[in-house]
Structure formats: structure tokens, C-alpha cells
Scaffold this active site. Structure first.
Site, PDB file in Angstrom:
ATOM      1  N   TRP A  70       1.921  29.980  18.280  1.00  0.00           N
ATOM      2  CA  TRP A  70       2.408  30.517  17.000  1.00  0.00           C
ATOM      3  C   TRP A  70       2.668  32.020  17.118  1.00  0.00           C
ATOM      4  O   TRP A  70       3.630  32.545  16.557  1.00  0.00           O
ATOM      5  CB  TRP A  70       1.361  30.263  15.899  1.00  0.00           C
ATOM      6  CG  TRP A  70       1.739  30.834  14.566  1.00  0.00           C
ATOM      7  CD1 TRP A  70       2.446  30.221  13.582  1.00  0.00           C
ATOM      8  CD2 TRP A  70       1.441  32.151  14.070  1.00  0.00           C
ATOM      9  NE1 TRP A  70       2.609  31.061  12.505  1.00  0.00           N
ATOM     10  CE2 TRP A  70       1.999  32.258  12.771  1.00  0.00           C
ATOM     11  CE3 TRP A  70       0.758  33.251  14.584  1.00  0.00           C
ATOM     12  CZ2 TRP A  70       1.889  33.408  11.994  1.00  0.00           C
ATOM     13  CZ3 TRP A  70       0.649  34.394  13.817  1.00  0.00           C
ATOM     14  CH2 TRP A  70       1.216  34.464  12.538  1.00  0.00           C
ATOM     15  N   HIS A  71       1.801  32.704  17.876  1.00  0.00           N
ATOM     16  CA  HIS A  71       1.934  34.155  17.977  1.00  0.00           C
ATOM     17  C   HIS A  71       3.183  34.579  18.736  1.00  0.00           C
ATOM     18  O   HIS A  71       3.723  35.649  18.478  1.00  0.00           O
ATOM     19  CB  HIS A  71       0.689  34.761  18.630  1.00  0.00           C
ATOM     20  CG  HIS A  71      -0.455  34.885  17.671  1.00  0.00           C
ATOM     21  ND1 HIS A  71      -1.300  33.836  17.405  1.00  0.00           N
ATOM     22  CD2 HIS A  71      -0.865  35.912  16.887  1.00  0.00           C
ATOM     23  CE1 HIS A  71      -2.200  34.222  16.511  1.00  0.00           C
ATOM     24  NE2 HIS A  71      -1.953  35.473  16.173  1.00  0.00           N
ATOM     25  N   GLY A  72       3.604  33.803  19.683  1.00  0.00           N
ATOM     26  CA  GLY A  72       4.806  34.215  20.396  1.00  0.00           C
ATOM     27  C   GLY A  72       5.208  33.231  21.470  1.00  0.00           C
ATOM     28  O   GLY A  72       4.391  32.455  21.968  1.00  0.00           O
TER      29      GLY A  72
ATOM     30  N   PHE B 225       5.945  38.241  15.095  1.00  0.00           N
ATOM     31  CA  PHE B 225       5.537  36.838  15.053  1.00  0.00           C
ATOM     32  C   PHE B 225       6.174  36.144  13.847  1.00  0.00           C
ATOM     33  O   PHE B 225       5.970  35.040  13.577  1.00  0.00           O
ATOM     34  CB  PHE B 225       4.018  36.707  15.003  1.00  0.00           C
ATOM     35  CG  PHE B 225       3.348  37.482  16.104  1.00  0.00           C
ATOM     36  CD1 PHE B 225       3.869  37.464  17.390  1.00  0.00           C
ATOM     37  CD2 PHE B 225       2.234  38.246  15.856  1.00  0.00           C
ATOM     38  CE1 PHE B 225       3.274  38.196  18.403  1.00  0.00           C
ATOM     39  CE2 PHE B 225       1.625  38.966  16.868  1.00  0.00           C
ATOM     40  CZ  PHE B 225       2.144  38.947  18.135  1.00  0.00           C
TER      41      PHE B 225
END
Lengths: 304, 482
Positions: free
Chosen positions: B321-323, B482
Site C-alpha cells: 500500500w505504501h508504494g 502514497f
């Protein structure tokens, strides 16, 4: 609610007052690579990219102040000050309104005169963002255009550690010693980066138009000399490969504008920090050479 | 629009004043228009994507509520596919394609799939997750479908939390847009205090530390030993101040208008275990994953191995999800592994709780911090090679202390000893105020002080922001990517 709003107003007023005072104070002491270029008007000027910023010292070129003063190095960087409308407007705002005894050393290189796309990076940088070029002190520069936050303007030791001496004439003297390995690495990186630009930047129409306008403006104020400064062999090879007709182009532009074209591009006697930025000692020698030539060509009287 | 911009200095008081001055029935409209403007200040065209997902989820909510049997599920799946589809295209397409290229490269094959030249819309992951929580909650029957399109659009677009959270739940936020909020000092003062503290954390602390951190992490070949360790610790503080600073400004600016957003950080670096850390760090995302991924997988009410699997899945997905980078997946995997090990140790009676003795809690805190900082190296590094290079050189102490050289183009160094001392100084300010925040929030802390001390603190924090802010550059918030 009224009491709260009064408190808030008083607080904001006090904060803004202190802040404004702090903005004006460093204007007297602090220097960074560009700040001195935006304080007051000037009568003579060096223009161009970072090559000129680091290589040309007004104090050495005209040590006795013969030309209309102040004589300011008004060169910035390749992205900040390529020739164009933005740079032209800044130059026009900087120049004294009267007098015709100025000297104008106009540094040229392909990246200052060619574009690759419609975007003009200088519009969003210092020259494009600044409204006041001549205030002295100039809090607008300190606030919006200084590349540093305000507190750094009070840390004078940063100037000592910087490896660059910021002269009031606008010349940035690069005194940093360069590690050989780092320099090799920088040169290699720079060759790759410049070659990429040279492949893309092929259109001279916009910048040449404004370059000619700039020369016309200078012509009314004094003597105009177009200068191509020396670079390292690696850079020279690149520029010769991608812009083989550049010197002829400059010759014709100079002739059309009654200017001189002094071409030092192939001069091998100078030392560079990286691919095209002169070291302190070489910048002094190069500035002395410009002084010698001005005297030799009787543009500047012989000094005692 | 960035919170730390001159634009926002004008935007916030104007929108707040309009909010209180306008009649109640027009407030939602004004907030929606202001939120659109706020979002369009980044890249205007991306509002089309946001509008697309709002329309899809608005109708999905109504259809889900009205449907029965399997249709209800199908509508939910369609909505989730639409949301995740947008994320997949904008965030993960090129990452997946790049990995396909690597994979085919091993077999000396060319990848025929083209790469997309697109920018990631600001805050996409945040507002997509918030929109998904709406349709899921309607599906579960915990939330009525919103019939007022404008109110629903505002739920997704409410400017304080639009681009970096907190990721709200419809039960907490939607009904607040129908409430009448009067100008109330009990909201305005705490809100402004929170905004001031958040801005200080971002501009003064995070942006100071970022100079040192960026130099080391962007040049892993140049540094070893103390600078690497110092940069890793500084990054831990930087990302906390950056993100919690943003959250504080978001929560504070909403609070001024009377809106209550959920808490997002609760002194995470005072945690004495990894589990404790995740109950304090990015709470709105952690609880999102807990509610919509972890519990549906069975949570811890399954067999031991399945529980560990669930933990790993949640944290790997959280990393992703963060990257779209393997560094984030490794970071997520590390935290999943930490939690699994903690769970195993807990089973054999080794754990740290609030009832543990001082020495045990301090040991737990130290180990937690070492593990968290180690994880941040992967999070911050540009790629896995850089992360591994930094880790392998961290214990080579043959250098000359903490100093790093920030090259400004031709040998200009801006990070001298005074700057370094400033970095340490602002960290001590943070620790001091965080220490006071253990029992009550920053607003209550400031409220308990004498007026002279309190106003002195306001003045110090505000001047700190003004003299350290760099008005010539845009210092983005880390979590915007993000």
C-alpha cells in the site's frame, strides 16, 4: 469570541513585526551566491550562466572602476539565466537609466541559446519570481528567493565552510579543493547529463531573439563583448560535436549588433572544479586575461 | 495545496471564516468547492479520477443497500474492483510490468507490454481506502447509504484529510456534515494549537532532519558508520514528524470548524513492543487493515499457523500500500515477521505489557526502537541494493564522526556543525514535548500552563516555523507519494 479575535490579532501582529525585522537584519551581513545581485542598480554587467558566475570577476577585470559602476557579475546558472524574456526583463530592471560608459561581457554557450521544449525553466526560478531587483536591502529576495531558510542567514559559519566566497561584485569564487576521485565521477556524470541535453536542445529561435534584444539594450549603455569561456576538453568535445557552427553563429550575431566576440573556448590553460566550472586560481587568471585584452584593445586605459 | 505553503496560510482562514459566516444549508457546498480547489492545486486533471471513483461508489452504496442476496455482494465486488483498478493502473501497473521485464530477462525474452508515462495522483491510496470503507460498511449494514451526492462527495474530498488521511470511516465522519457547528472556542483553540504543533513538527523538525537524511540515503556509497546510523535514526524521527505533523494539521484544521477526525498517532516511539507500536502508528490505516483484511481472514481466532499467516498477509499488503517498490514490501514483511516472533515469544511467556517492571519496559522499548529503525532503512532507501549497502556499511566506524557534506553543485556545503547541533536541538524539543504528551494531548498540555508561558510557547513555535521555513522550495510531505 471578540476577546479571542483581539488576542489573535495582537499575536499575529507581534509575530509578523519580529519576523519582518529579522528579514531586514540579515540583508546587511549575510551573503549567499545570488543575494548581492539584487541590491541596487548597476552600470556595467557580466551576464551568462554559472560558467560566467564562477569565472569572471568584475574587480579583476576593471580594478580601477573605469567603467560605469557598479560593475556587477549578473550571471546565474544555466537553468536560471539562459537568454530569454525573463533574463532580459531582469537585466533591464538592473541597469542604470542613464550613462553610456558601461562594459557588458556577455557569456554564451549552447545551452544558454538553445531550447529543447516549450518549457522555460527560468520562469519559475529566481529571475522569474522576483518582483524587486533593486531594493537595498531586499527582503523579497531573503523571504522568497533565498535558497535557504531565514535561520541559515544568521549562521555565518556556513559561509566559511561553503568552499565558495561570495564577492559583493557578484562573482562566486570557488575555493573548494576537489578530491580527484570525486572530480572524475562528477565529470563522467556531467558528460552523460549534458549529452542528453545536447541531443534534445536543438532550437535556437526563441533564445536568439531575446539574446539580440539583450545586446541591443546593452549597446545603448556602453561597449558589448560576447565571451565564450574555456571549458574542460570533455565538454569542448561535446559542444563541438552537437553545435559545430556555434562560433560562426556568434560571429554573425556580434557583427549584426556591433559587438565583439572573444572566443576562449579552446584555451587549454585553465583548471576546472568539474566539467566547466573554473577553480578560483583559474578564474582569477581568466579575469586578468580579460583585463589585459581590454587594455590591449584600448577599451580600457592602461593602468598604473 | 500543501499545508506548509503561503497559499494555505490564506486558504485556511478564508475557508474557515466562510464556513461560519455562511448559512448552514450552504456550508457543505462551500466545503466541497474549497476541497476541489485544494486538490486541484496539485495537478488539476486528477480531479477527474477522483470524481469518477466518487460517482461509482455513490451509486454502489445505494445499489448495495437496496440489493438482496448475491446481488448485494456483486455490487460490492464491482465497487471494490473499480477502486482497486484505479490503484492498480496508477500505482502498480509500471511496478508489475517492471518485474515482468526482469522475469522475462532471465529467460532472455523482451517484455512486449508498454510502460505508462503517468504521475500518481496525490493521495490516491488514502481517498481510495476511505471510499472503500464506505461501500464495505454499507454492505455490512453498519452504515446507511448516503443519498445526498454532495455530502457523499464531501466525505471523500473533505480537504483536511483528502490527500494524506486520517483515513476516516463513514460512521465517524458522514453524519458530521449534517451537524450544525457554531464558532466555539472549545474547538477553535485546541484546533489551532494542534495545527501549530503539527506545523512545527513538519517545518522545523522533519525538514531540518531531511537534509542530513537525504544526503546519506541518496549516496549510500559515500557514507559508512556513524552517519548511516545517525541518518537512520533521524529518518525515524523525520517520518514521524512529517506524517504526524500532517495529521495534526489535518485534525486541527477540521477541529476549528467543529469536525472531529480520528486520532492517527499516539506517541509511537514510546512503544515497548512492535504490537504496541502498531497500536500507536498510523492508527487510521492500521485499523483499516484490521477491520477489512485481518478480521475477514480470521484474525487471531484461528489456528496458530493461520494466525501468523494472517499477520504476514496484512503487513505485506500494508507494505505494498505504501508504494510500488520492493523496499516497501520488505519493510512490511519485516514488521509482519517481528509480530509473528512477538506472538511466538508471548506464547512462551516472554512479553512486555504496561504492567511489566521498569527495566523490562525499557528493554522492550530499546529492542522495539532498534527493530523499527532497522525497518525504516528499507522504507527510505531508493532500492533494495541501497538498503543492503547502507546496512552492511553501518558498522564500519572508520569515518570522522557524524558530519556529512551536502554538495550544492560546486562544492558548497550547507550542513556544518551548527546545523547538526540544530538537528539535535529540535529532536530534544520533540522528546520534551512528547514526554509531556504522555498523559494528555498537546492542547491540554498547553492549556494547563500559565498564560505567559503558553503565549511564550506559541510565539517560540511560530517564530521557529517562520525562520526555518524555506519559502523558495516545496517540501512535500513524505506520505503524499502514497
Amino acid at each position: 469570541m471578540v476577546k479571542f479575535l483581539i488576542k489573535l490579532t495582537v499575536f499575529v501582529t507581534v509575530v509578523l513585526t519580529v519576523w519582518l525585522v529579522l528579514l531586514f537584519i540579515p540583508s546587511n551581513d549575510y551573503q549567499d551566491r545570488f543575494k548581492m545581485k539584487f541590491e541596487g542598480q548597476c552600470g556595467s554587467m557580466i551576464t551568462g550562466s554559472s560558467r560566467a558566475l564562477l569565472a569572471m570577476s568584475p574587480d579583476i577585470i576593471d580594478p580601477n572602476g573605469f567603467f560605469a559602476d557598479p560593475f556587477l557579475n549578473f550571471a546565474f546558472t544555466q537553468k536560471t539565466s539562459p537568454y530569454g524574456e525573463t533574463y532580459y526583463n531582469a537585466i533591464a530592471a538592473k541597469l542604470n537609466s542613464s550613462g553610456n560608459n558601461g562594459i557588458f561581457l556577455v557569456e554564451v554557450n549552447p545551452l544558454a541559446l538553445y531550447t529543447g521544449s516549450d518549457s522555460l525553466p527560468e520562469e519559475n526560478l529566481i529571475l522569474g519570481r522576483l518582483h524587486f531587483f533593486n531594493l537595498n536591502p531586499n527582503p523579497e529576495y531573503v523571504l522568497i528567493n533565498s535558497e535557504r531558510p531565514l535561520y541559515q542567514l544568521y549562521i555565518k559559519s556556513s559561509k566559511v565552510k561553503s568552499g565558495t566566497v561570495y564577492h559583493m561584485s557578484g562573482w562566486n569564487e570557488n575555493t573548494a579543493s576537489v578530491d580527484t576521485v570525486l572530480r572524475k565521477q562528477k565529470i563522467a556524470e556531467s558528460v552523460v547529463a549534458h549529452e542528453k541535453l545536447f541531443k534534445e536542445w536543438r532550437d535556437p529561435s526563441y533564445r536568439l531573439y531575446w539574446f539580440s534584444r539583450t545586446l541591443e539594450l546593452f549597446k545603448t549603455k556602453g561597449k558589448v563583448i560576447i565571451v565564450r569561456v574555456p571549458v574542460r576538453p570533455e565538454m569542448r568535445a561535446l559542444e563541438e560535436k552537437y553545435y559545430p557552427g556555434f562560433d560562426q553563429l556568434m560571429d554573425s550575431v556580434a557583427t549584426a549588433n556591433s559587438a565583439l566576440y572573444w572566443n576562449y573556448f579552446r584555451d587549454d590553460q585553465y583548471d576546472f572544479y568539474d566539467i566547466h566550472h573554473m577553480s578560483s586560481e583559474s578564474a582569477k587568471r581568466f579575469s586578468s586575461e580579460l583585463n589585459r585584452r581590454l587594455v590591449h584593445e584600448r577599451i580600457l586605459p592602461k593602468q598604473n | 495545496m500543501l499545508f506548509n505553503s503561503l497559499q494555505f496560510v490564506l486558504f485556511f482562514p478564508l475557508v474557515t471564516a466562510l464556513y461560519f459566516l455562511l448559512p448552514y444549508r450552504l456550508r457543505w457546498l462551500m466545503l466541497l468547492v474549497a476541497s476541489c480547489y485544494f486538490y486541484m492545486a496539485f495537478v488539476p486533471i486528477y480531479i477527474v479520477i477522483l470524481a469518477g471513483t466518487i460517482v461509482v461508489d455513490y451509486f454502489a452504496g445505494i445499489l448495495i443497500e437496496g440489493a438482496k442476496g448475491k446481488n448485494k455482494k456483486y455490487f460490492l465486488i464491482a465497487s471494490l474492483v473499480a477502486n482497486i483498478g484505479v490503484l492498480a493502473v496508477f500505482k502498480y501497473y509500471n511496478f508489475i510490468n517492471e518485474n515482468i521485464s526482469h522475469l522475462l530477462g532471465w529467460f532472455h525474452q523482451e517484455n512486449p507490454i508498454p510502460f505508462l508515462s503517468i504521475l500518481l495522483p496525490v493521495g490516491l491510496s488514502f481517498h481510495t481506502f476511505q471510499a472503500m470503507s464506505y461501500t464495505i460498511e454499507v454492505y455490512r449494514g453498519h452504515q446507511k447509504a448516503e443519498r445526498h451526492f454532495g455530502i457523499y462527495a464531501l466525505y471523500v474530498m473533505f480537504y483536511p484529510q483528502l490527500v494524506a488521511g486520517p483515513i476516516e470511516r463513514p460512521q465517524n465522519l458522514l453524519h458530521q456534515f449534517r451537524q450544525k457547528h457554531d464558532f466555539n472556542l472549545d474547538n477553535v483553540v485546541p484546533g489551532l494549537r494542534l495545527m501549530l504543533w503539527g506545523m512545527f513538527k513538519k517545518v522545523v523538525i522533519a525538514d531540518r532532519l531531511s537534509i542530513y537524511v537525504s544526503e546519506v540515503f541518496d549516496h549510500p556509497d559515500r557514507y559508512h558508520g556513524l552517519p548511516v546510523i545517525m541518518a537512520s535514526i533521524f529518518f525515524a524521527i523525520q517520518i514521524y514528524c512529517d506524517f504526524s505533523g500532517y495529521s495534526d494539521i489535518a485534525i486541527g484544521s477540521a477541529r476549528v470548524m467543529g469536525f472531529r477526525l480520528m486520532e492517527n498517532f499516539r506517541l509511537p516511539y514510546f512503544a515497548t513492543s512492535i504490537k504496541d507500536f502498531w497500536s500507536r502508528w498510523h492508527i487510521s490505516l492500521s485499523t483499516w487493515f484490521k477491520d477489512y483484511v485481518y478480521f475477514p481472514l480470521g484474525g487471531n481466532r484461528v489456528g496458530q499457523l493461520k494466525w501468523y499467516r494472517n499477520l504476514m498477509i496484512v503487513f505485506l499488503v500494508s507494505g505494498l500500500w505504501h508504494g510500488a517498490n520492493w523496499t516497501f514490501i520488505v519493510w512490511g514483511g519485516l514488521h509482519g515477521t517481528y509480530l509473528v516472533i512477538e506472538a511466538i515469544l508471548s506464547r512462551i511467556g516472554i512479553s512486555v505489557t504496561s504492567d511489566s517492571g521498569f527495566f523490562k519496559r525499557m528493554t522492550g522499548w530499546f529492542i522495539t526502537m532498534v527493530l523499527v529503525v532497522f525497518g525504516w532503512i528499507f522504507f527510505r532507501a531508493q532500492n533494495l541494493d541501497s538498503a543492503l549497502a547502507l546496512i552492511s556499511s553501518a558498522f564500519d566506524f572508520s569515518g570522522n564522526g557524524f558530519g556529512v557534506n551536502v554538495d550544492m553543485g560546486y562544492g558548497e556545503s550547507i550542513l556544518n556543525k551548527v546545523e547538526l547541533m540544530l538537528c539535535f536541538g529540535v529532536v530534544f524539543v520533540l522528546i520534551g514535548l512528547n514526554w509531556l504528551e504522555r498523559k494528555k494531548d498537546i492542547s491540554a498540555v498547553l492549556g494547563s500552563w500559565s498564560p505567559a508561558l503558553r503565549w511564550g510557547m506559541y510565539f517560540a513555535l511560530t517564530m521557529g516555523i517562520l525562520i526555518t521555513a524555506n519559502f523558495s522550495s516545496k517540501a512535500d510531505f513524505i506520505y503524499f507519494q502514497f
